[in-house]
Design a protein around this motif. Structure first.
Motif, mmCIF file in Angstrom:
data_model
loop_
_atom_site.group_PDB
_atom_site.id
_atom_site.type_symbol
_atom_site.label_atom_id
_atom_site.label_comp_id
_atom_site.label_asym_id
_atom_site.label_seq_id
_atom_site.Cartn_x
_atom_site.Cartn_y
_atom_site.Cartn_z
ATOM 1 N N UNK A 16 0.818 -1.218 0.000
ATOM 2 C CA UNK A 16 0.000 0.000 0.000
ATOM 3 C C UNK A 16 0.849 1.264 0.000
ATOM 4 N N UNK A 17 1.971 1.236 0.710
ATOM 5 C CA UNK A 17 2.884 2.386 0.672
ATOM 6 C C UNK A 17 3.384 2.598 -0.753
ATOM 7 N N UNK A 18 3.782 1.532 -1.417
ATOM 8 C CA UNK A 18 4.288 1.636 -2.790
ATOM 9 C C UNK A 18 3.188 2.112 -3.742
ATOM 10 N N UNK A 48 4.591 6.212 6.723
ATOM 11 C CA UNK A 48 5.601 5.812 5.752
ATOM 12 C C UNK A 48 5.403 6.502 4.408
ATOM 13 N N UNK A 49 4.136 6.691 4.015
ATOM 14 C CA UNK A 49 3.835 7.288 2.707
ATOM 15 C C UNK A 49 3.794 8.806 2.756
ATOM 16 N N UNK A 50 3.785 9.383 3.959
ATOM 17 C CA UNK A 50 3.788 10.833 4.087
ATOM 18 C C UNK A 50 2.465 11.483 3.722
ATOM 19 N N UNK A 139 14.162 4.437 6.522
ATOM 20 C CA UNK A 139 13.159 4.989 7.443
ATOM 21 C C UNK A 139 11.740 4.682 6.987
ATOM 22 N N UNK A 140 11.489 4.778 5.685
ATOM 23 C CA UNK A 140 10.145 4.516 5.160
ATOM 24 C C UNK A 140 9.774 3.045 5.317
ATOM 25 N N UNK A 144 6.709 1.727 7.784
ATOM 26 C CA UNK A 144 5.610 0.902 7.274
ATOM 27 C C UNK A 144 5.370 -0.324 8.146
ATOM 28 N N UNK A 145 6.350 -0.665 8.963
ATOM 29 C CA UNK A 145 6.230 -1.827 9.851
ATOM 30 C C UNK A 145 6.261 -1.413 11.326
#
Length: 358
Positions: A16-18, A48-50, A139-140, A144-145
């Motif tokens: 989902x972040x990607x 993570x996605x900002x 960091x991202x 995400x985890x």
């Protein structure tokens, strides 16, 4: 009509972040469950996605009831159109099927992360592949985890003298064919620094962490944002007190991200062949056994894209019977077999391994 993305929330957050990074949208709809919200998976994805919380609409569904999921989507006041982009990679099967059924009726574009982890595959209204160009930072990936990290490495470690010394000691380990305990040079350095805490730590193993870190960074051309030496991991919302009192035994010697995979390297130097082949703990001395379990424990909550390796300059394969036992233990723990002298025996063999494996 503004663009919108739809994400199915599950334990695997990275897809989902990607998707958010590859398909930018003005608003986001998270189809989630009570369990995922309790575990704060949505917050991890947003961090993570900002993306700001006010740009996210959350729809909590009963993941085990197909009709209920559809009804929740109908009741949510959505106005899907061809400008909507739906990622059905997450969730469980019923959530994926229900989301496909609902959004296909509204002509939204529907995507799924392909098995190769390099493409999003468009499933509806046509079929096509979209390569993943975005590369997450360290960091991202950790955000995400549900984790943040700090490098605990002494800044003095990366001065030219320490870097050169680590290379010199690695050459010495190669000279003795990975039977590290036979190196009189290394024994002497350890003995003469017994009363010098920093130097003792360096010569008993920190030199190898530095060597692995520097070699990986150089050959894989990683920026500082992609690799860390001596990384301490903390829960994402932990306060200063928790960070101060964390279990330092669980710090990661070297970790890095490449092609959206997260790699954990436990760097160990065994001063005798007995320690190098022993799967048990003896007289309070940690053996390969404890190091393998540590790797498995660190890797477990960090997603399917996390890979763990024990790496050592010792010649583990010099004893085929014990090495087979070590490999079987790694299989049980779902971590990679150790990287030892056979891979590190020259700079070229190590470089070849890095470029092919990562």
């Amino acid at each position: 009509m503004p663009t919108a993305s739809v994400l199915l929330i599950s334990a695997e957050t990275l897809p989902n972040v990607l998707f958010i990074k590859e398909f930018p949208a003005e608003r986001h709809v998270f189809i989630t469950t009570a369990k995922m919200e309790q575990e704060k998976r949505s917050e991890w994805i947003m961090r993570a996605a900002g993306i700001a919380p006010q740009k996210v609409q959350r729809i909590t569904v009963n993941q085990d009831d197909f009709g209920s999921i559809l009804q929740s989507l109908e009741n949510a006041g959505l106005q899907p159109s061809a400008d909507w982009q739906v990622n059905i990679t997450g969730g469980n099967k019923l959530m994926s099927i229900a989301a496909f059924d609902f959004f296909a009726r509204h002509e939204a574009a529907i995507f799924y992360l392909a098995v190769d982890n390099k493409h999003f595959q468009k499933l509806f209204p046509d079929s096509s592949l979209y390569p993943i160009n975005y590369q997450v930072s360290l960091s991202e990936y950790l955000a995400a985890h549900g984790r943040v990290f700090k490098s605990m490495a002494n800044p003095k470690l990366q001065d030219p003298l320490h870097l050169q010394e680590s290379v010199t000691i690695m050459k010495e380990c190669r000279r003795v064919n990975g039977i590290v305990g036979e190196s009189l040079m290394l024994k002497e350095k350890i003995n003469t620094t017994k009363n010098l805490a920093e130097q003792q730590v360096f010569y008993t193993g920190q030199w190898f962490e530095l060597y692995v870190y520097q070699t990986i960074k150089q050959h894989l051309k990683l920026s500082d944002a992609k690799i860390a030496l001596s990384a301490a991991l903390y829960p994402i919302d932990s306060d200063e007190e928790i960070q101060m009192n964390h279990n330092k035994d669980n710090d990661i010697d070297v970790c890095f991200v490449r092609n959206n995979y997260f790699y954990i390297m436990e760097c160990k130097v065994y001063t005798s062949q007995t320690k190098a082949k022993n799967l048990q703990q003896s007289k309070g001395v940690s053996s390969i056994h404890s190091h393998l379990y540590k790797l498995a424990a660190i890797k477990q909550p960090l997603g399917l894209n996390a890979k763990a390796f024990l790496i050592t300059p010792n010649n583990l394969t010099a004893n085929p019977t014990s090495f087979e036992a070590i490999k079987k233990r790694c299989e049980l723990l779902r971590i990679n077999k150790p990287v030892d002298y056979q891979t590190l025996q020259t700079e070229q063999t190590f470089q070849k391994f890095l470029l092919e494996k990562f």
